[in-house]
Scaffold this motif. Structure first.
Motif, PDB file in Angstrom:
ATOM      1  N   TRP A 298       0.772  -1.198   0.027  1.00 20.60           N
ATOM      2  CA  TRP A 298       0.005   0.134   0.022  1.00 20.60           C
ATOM      3  C   TRP A 298       0.890   1.180  -0.121  1.00 20.60           C
ATOM      4  CZ3 TRP A 298      -5.107  -0.264  -0.652  1.00 20.60           C
ATOM      5  CH2 TRP A 298      -5.774  -1.538  -0.418  1.00 20.60           C
ATOM      6  N   PHE A 299       0.501   2.168  -0.862  1.00 22.41           N
ATOM      7  CA  PHE A 299       1.145   3.558  -0.835  1.00 22.41           C
ATOM      8  C   PHE A 299      -0.108   4.379  -0.597  1.00 22.41           C
ATOM      9  CE2 PHE A 299       5.245   2.715  -2.743  1.00 22.41           C
ATOM     10  CZ  PHE A 299       4.992   1.154  -3.122  1.00 22.41           C
ATOM     11  N   LEU A 300       0.413   5.717  -0.211  1.00 23.11           N
ATOM     12  CA  LEU A 300      -0.444   6.988  -0.290  1.00 23.11           C
ATOM     13  C   LEU A 300       0.107   8.044  -0.795  1.00 23.11           C
ATOM     14  CD1 LEU A 300       0.785   9.327   2.049  1.00 23.11           C
ATOM     15  CD2 LEU A 300       0.038   7.514   3.606  1.00 23.11           C
TER      16      LEU A 300
ATOM     17  N   LEU B 112       9.580  -0.285  -0.678  1.00 18.52           N
ATOM     18  CA  LEU B 112       8.458   0.594  -0.659  1.00 18.52           C
ATOM     19  C   LEU B 112       9.242   2.055  -1.063  1.00 18.52           C
ATOM     20  CD1 LEU B 112       6.521   0.016   2.575  1.00 18.52           C
ATOM     21  CD2 LEU B 112       5.824  -0.345   0.164  1.00 18.52           C
ATOM     22  N   ASP B 113      10.248   2.094  -1.171  1.00 18.25           N
ATOM     23  CA  ASP B 113      11.189   3.418  -1.334  1.00 18.25           C
ATOM     24  C   ASP B 113      11.330   3.768  -2.697  1.00 18.25           C
ATOM     25  OD1 ASP B 113      13.807   3.015   1.223  1.00 18.25           O
ATOM     26  OD2 ASP B 113      11.958   3.837   1.237  1.00 18.25           O
TER      27      ASP B 113
ATOM     28  N   MET C  16      -4.812   9.983  -0.594  1.00 19.38           N
ATOM     29  CA  MET C  16      -5.261   8.897  -1.534  1.00 19.38           C
ATOM     30  C   MET C  16      -4.518   7.626  -1.330  1.00 19.38           C
ATOM     31  SD  MET C  16      -7.777   8.051  -3.986  1.00 19.38           S
ATOM     32  CE  MET C  16      -7.943   9.763  -4.634  1.00 19.38           C
ATOM     33  N   TYR C  17      -5.041   6.425  -1.091  1.00 23.91           N
ATOM     34  CA  TYR C  17      -4.397   5.161  -0.734  1.00 23.91           C
ATOM     35  C   TYR C  17      -4.417   4.282  -2.166  1.00 23.91           C
ATOM     36  CZ  TYR C  17      -3.509   6.204   3.866  1.00 23.91           C
ATOM     37  OH  TYR C  17      -3.107   6.989   5.098  1.00 23.91           O
TER      38      TYR C  17
ATOM     39  N   LYS D 239       2.191  15.937  -3.389  1.00 17.41           N
ATOM     40  CA  LYS D 239       3.446  15.363  -2.738  1.00 17.41           C
ATOM     41  C   LYS D 239       3.709  13.963  -3.653  1.00 17.41           C
ATOM     42  CE  LYS D 239       3.002  17.007   1.969  1.00 17.41           C
ATOM     43  NZ  LYS D 239       2.930  16.681   3.422  1.00 17.41           N
ATOM     44  N   GLU D 240       4.875  13.599  -3.416  1.00 20.60           N
ATOM     45  CA  GLU D 240       5.066  12.179  -4.272  1.00 20.60           C
ATOM     46  C   GLU D 240       4.320  10.935  -3.422  1.00 20.60           C
ATOM     47  OE1 GLU D 240       9.406  13.555  -6.162  1.00 20.60           O
ATOM     48  OE2 GLU D 240       9.157  11.790  -4.741  1.00 20.60           O
ATOM     49  N   ARG D 241       4.239   9.913  -4.134  1.00 21.22           N
ATOM     50  CA  ARG D 241       3.601   8.774  -3.735  1.00 21.22           C
ATOM     51  C   ARG D 241       4.659   8.445  -2.753  1.00 21.22           C
ATOM     52  NH1 ARG D 241       0.059   5.184  -7.680  1.00 21.22           N
ATOM     53  NH2 ARG D 241      -0.576   7.344  -8.074  1.00 21.22           N
ATOM     54  N   GLU D 242       4.277   7.639  -1.343  1.00 20.64           N
ATOM     55  CA  GLU D 242       5.136   7.097  -0.641  1.00 20.64           C
ATOM     56  C   GLU D 242       4.331   5.695  -0.009  1.00 20.64           C
ATOM     57  OE1 GLU D 242       4.560  10.940   2.062  1.00 20.64           O
ATOM     58  OE2 GLU D 242       4.852   9.412   3.262  1.00 20.64           O
ATOM     59  N   GLY D 243       5.576   4.929   0.239  1.00 19.67           N
ATOM     60  CA  GLY D 243       5.195   3.420   0.534  1.00 19.67           C
ATOM     61  C   GLY D 243       4.615   3.747   2.299  1.00 19.67           C
ATOM     62  N   VAL D 244       3.574   2.556   2.478  1.00 17.98           N
ATOM     63  CA  VAL D 244       3.109   2.665   3.798  1.00 17.98           C
ATOM     64  C   VAL D 244       3.206   1.122   4.370  1.00 17.98           C
ATOM     65  CG1 VAL D 244       0.842   2.464   5.071  1.00 17.98           C
ATOM     66  CG2 VAL D 244       1.217   4.155   3.104  1.00 17.98           C
ATOM     67  N   ALA D 245       3.126   0.166   3.937  1.00 17.07           N
ATOM     68  CA  ALA D 245       3.319  -0.819   4.069  1.00 17.07           C
ATOM     69  C   ALA D 245       3.271  -2.017   3.030  1.00 17.07           C
ATOM     70  CB  ALA D 245       2.112  -1.712   4.971  1.00 17.07           C
TER      71      ALA D 245
END
Length: 123
Positions: free
Chosen positions: A33-35, A104-105, A90-91, A40-46
Protein backbone atom coordinates in the motif's frame (compact mmCIF):
# COMPACT_ATOMS: atom_id res chain seq x y z
CA UNK A 1 0.66 -7.98 -14.97
CA UNK A 2 -2.17 -8.27 -12.49
CA UNK A 3 -5.16 -5.97 -12.36
CA UNK A 4 -5.85 -4.36 -8.99
CA UNK A 5 -9.06 -2.82 -7.68
CA UNK A 6 -8.85 -1.09 -4.34
CA UNK A 7 -11.71 0.06 -2.14
CA UNK A 8 -12.72 0.70 1.45
CA UNK A 9 -11.73 4.32 1.89
CA UNK A 10 -13.97 6.88 3.49
CA UNK A 11 -14.22 9.68 6.02
CA UNK A 12 -13.68 9.09 9.71
CA UNK A 13 -12.87 11.11 12.78
CA UNK A 14 -9.47 10.98 14.39
CA UNK A 15 -9.06 7.80 16.41
CA UNK A 16 -11.36 5.85 14.13
CA UNK A 17 -10.66 2.86 11.93
CA UNK A 18 -10.95 1.90 8.30
CA UNK A 19 -10.17 -1.26 6.37
CA UNK A 20 -8.92 -1.03 2.83
CA UNK A 21 -9.34 -3.84 0.32
CA UNK A 22 -7.44 -4.68 -2.84
CA UNK A 23 -8.77 -7.35 -5.18
CA UNK A 24 -6.11 -8.77 -7.48
CA UNK A 25 -6.69 -10.68 -10.71
CA UNK A 26 -3.83 -13.03 -9.89
CA UNK A 27 -0.94 -13.82 -7.58
CA UNK A 28 2.22 -11.77 -7.20
CA UNK A 29 4.79 -12.28 -4.43
CA UNK A 30 4.91 -8.63 -3.39
CA UNK A 31 1.89 -6.54 -2.52
CA UNK A 32 1.77 -3.23 -0.76
CA UNK A 33 0.00 0.00 0.00
CA UNK A 34 1.12 3.50 -0.87
CA UNK A 35 -0.37 6.89 -0.15
CA UNK A 36 -0.28 10.17 -1.98
CA UNK A 37 -1.29 13.58 -0.72
CA UNK A 38 -2.00 16.51 -3.06
CA UNK A 39 1.22 18.02 -4.34
CA UNK A 40 3.38 15.29 -2.85
CA UNK A 41 5.05 12.21 -4.20
CA UNK A 42 3.64 8.75 -3.66
CA UNK A 43 5.12 7.11 -0.57
CA UNK A 44 5.07 3.59 0.75
CA UNK A 45 2.98 2.61 3.76
CA UNK A 46 3.25 -1.15 4.12
CA UNK A 47 4.22 -4.21 2.16
CA UNK A 48 3.86 -7.96 2.45
CA UNK A 49 6.10 -10.55 0.81
CA UNK A 50 3.98 -13.67 0.45
CA UNK A 51 6.71 -16.33 0.05
CA UNK A 52 7.75 -15.86 3.69
CA UNK A 53 4.93 -13.69 5.07
CA UNK A 54 7.27 -10.89 6.09
CA UNK A 55 5.69 -7.48 6.44
CA UNK A 56 7.21 -4.02 6.56
CA UNK A 57 5.70 -0.73 7.70
CA UNK A 58 6.81 2.84 7.42
CA UNK A 59 7.54 4.32 10.84
CA UNK A 60 4.52 6.62 10.86
CA UNK A 61 2.03 3.73 10.78
CA UNK A 62 3.78 1.09 12.89
CA UNK A 63 1.51 -0.20 15.63
CA UNK A 64 -1.56 1.34 13.99
CA UNK A 65 -1.84 -0.29 10.56
CA UNK A 66 -1.80 -3.98 9.69
CA UNK A 67 -1.30 -5.41 6.22
CA UNK A 68 -2.60 -8.88 5.47
CA UNK A 69 -3.50 -11.05 2.54
CA UNK A 70 -5.96 -13.80 1.73
CA UNK A 71 -4.15 -15.77 -0.97
CA UNK A 72 -7.20 -17.91 -1.71
CA UNK A 73 -9.15 -14.79 -2.58
CA UNK A 74 -6.20 -12.84 -4.03
CA UNK A 75 -7.19 -10.00 -1.75
CA UNK A 76 -4.93 -7.63 0.15
CA UNK A 77 -6.10 -5.73 3.21
CA UNK A 78 -4.92 -2.75 5.20
CA UNK A 79 -6.47 -2.42 8.63
CA UNK A 80 -6.04 1.17 9.75
CA UNK A 81 -6.60 1.92 13.43
CA UNK A 82 -6.09 5.04 15.55
CA UNK A 83 -6.29 7.17 12.44
CA UNK A 84 -4.84 10.66 12.51
CA UNK A 85 -5.61 13.69 10.33
CA UNK A 86 -2.14 13.34 8.82
CA UNK A 87 -3.17 9.93 7.46
CA UNK A 88 -5.49 11.74 5.05
CA UNK A 89 -4.48 10.83 1.49
CA UNK A 90 -5.34 8.76 -1.54
CA UNK A 91 -4.28 5.19 -0.85
CA UNK A 92 -3.14 2.89 -3.65
CA UNK A 93 -2.69 -0.85 -3.71
CA UNK A 94 0.39 -2.03 -5.61
CA UNK A 95 1.87 -5.30 -6.76
CA UNK A 96 5.31 -6.37 -7.88
CA UNK A 97 6.25 -9.55 -9.72
CA UNK A 98 9.83 -9.38 -8.43
CA UNK A 99 10.89 -12.50 -6.55
CA UNK A 100 13.03 -10.62 -4.01
CA UNK A 101 11.03 -8.32 -1.74
CA UNK A 102 10.39 -4.99 -3.42
CA UNK A 103 11.24 -1.90 -1.43
CA UNK A 104 8.60 0.71 -0.67
CA UNK A 105 11.26 3.35 -1.33
CA UNK A 106 11.04 2.83 -5.08
CA UNK A 107 7.43 3.10 -6.35
CA UNK A 108 8.62 2.73 -9.96
CA UNK A 109 9.64 -0.87 -9.19
CA UNK A 110 6.04 -1.87 -8.56
CA UNK A 111 4.39 -3.20 -11.72
CA UNK A 112 0.68 -2.79 -11.08
CA UNK A 113 -1.45 -0.18 -9.33
CA UNK A 114 -5.02 0.12 -8.18
CA UNK A 115 -7.06 3.19 -9.00
CA UNK A 116 -6.82 4.55 -5.48
CA UNK A 117 -9.24 5.00 -2.61
CA UNK A 118 -9.55 8.22 -0.61
CA UNK A 119 -9.08 8.24 3.14
CA UNK A 120 -10.04 11.42 4.99
CA UNK A 121 -9.52 11.79 8.73
CA UNK A 122 -11.00 14.79 10.47
CA UNK A 123 -9.87 16.18 13.81
Amino acid sequence: QVQLVDSGGGSVQAGGSLRLFCAASGYTPNMGWFLQSPGKEREGVARLYSPNGVTYYTDSVKGRFTISRDNAKNTLYLQMNSLKPEDTAMYYCAASTSLPPTSLDYPDRWNSWGQGTQVTVSS
